[in-house]
Write an enzyme that holds these catalytic residues in place. Structure first.
Site, short mmCIF file in Angstrom:
data_model
loop_
_atom_site.label_atom_id
_atom_site.label_comp_id
_atom_site.label_asym_id
_atom_site.label_seq_id
_atom_site.Cartn_x
_atom_site.Cartn_y
_atom_site.Cartn_z
N ARG A 75 1.53 7.61 -6.40
CA ARG A 75 2.45 6.48 -6.38
C ARG A 75 2.47 5.90 -7.78
NH1 ARG A 75 2.95 1.56 -2.13
NH2 ARG A 75 4.15 3.21 -1.16
N HIS A 102 11.46 7.12 -2.57
CA HIS A 102 10.31 7.03 -1.65
C HIS A 102 10.50 8.06 -0.54
CE1 HIS A 102 6.83 5.50 0.17
NE2 HIS A 102 7.21 4.29 0.56
N GLN A 105 8.63 8.03 2.93
CA GLN A 105 9.07 6.97 3.83
C GLN A 105 10.32 7.40 4.59
OE1 GLN A 105 7.70 3.65 4.37
NE2 GLN A 105 9.06 3.93 6.13
N ASP A 183 15.12 -3.78 2.92
CA ASP A 183 13.88 -3.63 2.14
C ASP A 183 13.76 -4.90 1.30
OD1 ASP A 183 11.61 -2.64 0.91
OD2 ASP A 183 12.66 -1.19 -0.35
N CYS A 223 10.91 -0.49 5.83
CA CYS A 223 9.75 0.32 5.44
C CYS A 223 8.47 -0.51 5.39
CB CYS A 223 10.01 1.01 4.11
SG CYS A 223 10.23 -0.13 2.72
N ARG A 251 4.75 7.31 9.39
CA ARG A 251 4.39 7.75 8.04
C ARG A 251 3.32 8.84 8.14
NH1 ARG A 251 5.12 4.73 3.48
NH2 ARG A 251 4.25 6.62 2.53
N1 NVA Z 1 11.22 -0.96 -2.49
C1 NVA Z 1 9.84 -1.29 -2.21
C2 NVA Z 1 9.29 -0.36 -1.18
C3 NVA Z 1 7.90 -0.68 -0.76
C4 NVA Z 1 7.34 0.32 0.20
C5 NVA Z 1 9.03 -1.22 -3.49
O1 NVA Z 1 9.22 -0.28 -4.27
O2 NVA Z 1 8.22 -2.12 -3.72
N1 CP Z 2 6.15 1.43 3.20
C1 CP Z 2 5.18 1.62 2.29
O1 CP Z 2 5.21 2.52 1.45
O2 CP Z 2 4.17 0.72 2.40
P1 CP Z 2 2.96 0.54 1.38
O3 CP Z 2 3.53 -0.01 0.11
O4 CP Z 2 2.03 -0.44 2.05
O5 CP Z 2 2.32 1.86 1.14
#
Ligand code: NVA
Ligand code: CP
Length: 265
Positions: A75, A102, A105, A183, A223, A251
């Site tokens: 990540r 993502h 997800q 989101d 998500c 997930r």
């Molecule tokens: N768009 C959000 C998704 C979190 C799972 C982010 O990137 O923070």
């Molecule tokens: N939806 C998701 O990716 O959650 P986290 O940021 O908690 O991993």
């Protein structure tokens, strides 16, 4: 809901390093637990551990970790980092979220739609909010599976044009939607823009009235984490049509399928 958990030994002796440059609950826990249930061992590497690109170059991280591990999950902020990892690693690299997309997800989201609606093909998914990494993944999915994806974003916050062009889109109305989703308005890495975005996104929140307009069969998906009272009301998250928790559970199941595929099963 999982009633019983047991391990299987399909991944016995396999290991996976998990690089996290950003915070996480679902991604970390679902990967770590899921790989354990498959018989493998996952190692969490937090932002202070390897400091990819700072303490050590990304290409060196990739070339070292692939000598220990069978899979690398990461990540990261810049999408280029995941591409560099994949380019230099001799083992598969799984994208656990970048600023651009993502994919794990959206695989879980597709599984959740199949469970609740029967199939992704032909369903109508309406996304309201920021044209962010989640939207890019929905668009990627729409470019390989024929379904209707409608994205309502404020001007200046639209998704990447090339992604939109690649995807098949249909319809511009939310009436008759199968799924309404949202989101956060300020993603990880944008939290200092939260106040400005709060103003820019006025009118783009999901509430009970919007779900009513979408129709009696519409589900709500997110998500998570969700900011209740910002992009979505508490009432929508807690409503019977909200499937955000089965979505979160999926997930793990979707990722386990990805892991087994990558390991050659
Ligand atoms: N768009 C959000 C998704 C979190 C799972 C982010 O990137 O923070
Ligand atoms: N939806 C998701 O990716 O959650 P986290 O940021 O908690 O991993």
């Amino acid at each position: 809901m999982i009633q019983e958990r047991g391990t299987i030994n399909l991944s016995k002796g396999k290991s996976m390093s998990m690089i996290f440059a950003k915070p996480s609950m679902r991604t970390r826990v679902s990967f770590e637990t899921g790989f354990f249930l498959l018989g493998g061992h996952a190692l969490y590497l937090g932002p202070d551990d390897i400091q990819m690109g700072k303490r050590e170059e990304t290409r060196d991280v990739a070339r070292v970790l692939c000598r220990y591990n069978d899979i690398i999950t990461a990540r990261v902020f810049a999408h280029q980092d995941i591409l560099d990892l994949a380019n230099y690693s001799s083992v598969p690299v799984v994208n656990g979220l970048t600023d651009h997309n993502h994919p794990c997800q959206v695989m879980a989201d597709a599984l959740t739609i199949i469970e609740h609606i029967g199939q992704v093909e032909g369903t109508k998914v309406v996304y309201v909010g920021d044209g962010n990494n989640m939207v890019h993944s929905w668009l990627e999915l729409a470019s390989v599976i024929p379904f209707h994806f409608v994205c309502a974003c404020p001007k200046g916050f639209e998704p990447d044009k090339a992604r939109v062009l690649k995807a098949e889109q249909a319809g511009l109305t939310i009436i008759g939607a199968d799924v309404v989703c949202s989101d956060v308005w300020a993603s990880m890495g944008q939290k200092d823009e939260a106040e400005y975005r709060l103003k820019a996104f006025q009118g783009f929140h999901v509430d009970e009235a919007l779900l009513k307009l979408a129709g009696p069969k519409a589900y709500f998906m997110h998500c998570l984490p969700a900011e209740r009272g910002v992009e979505v009301t508490n009432g929508v998250v807690e409503a019977p049509y909200s499937i955000v928790f089965p979505q979160a559970e999926n997930r793990m199941h979707a990722q386990n399928a990805i892991i087994l595929h990558l390991l050659g099963f």
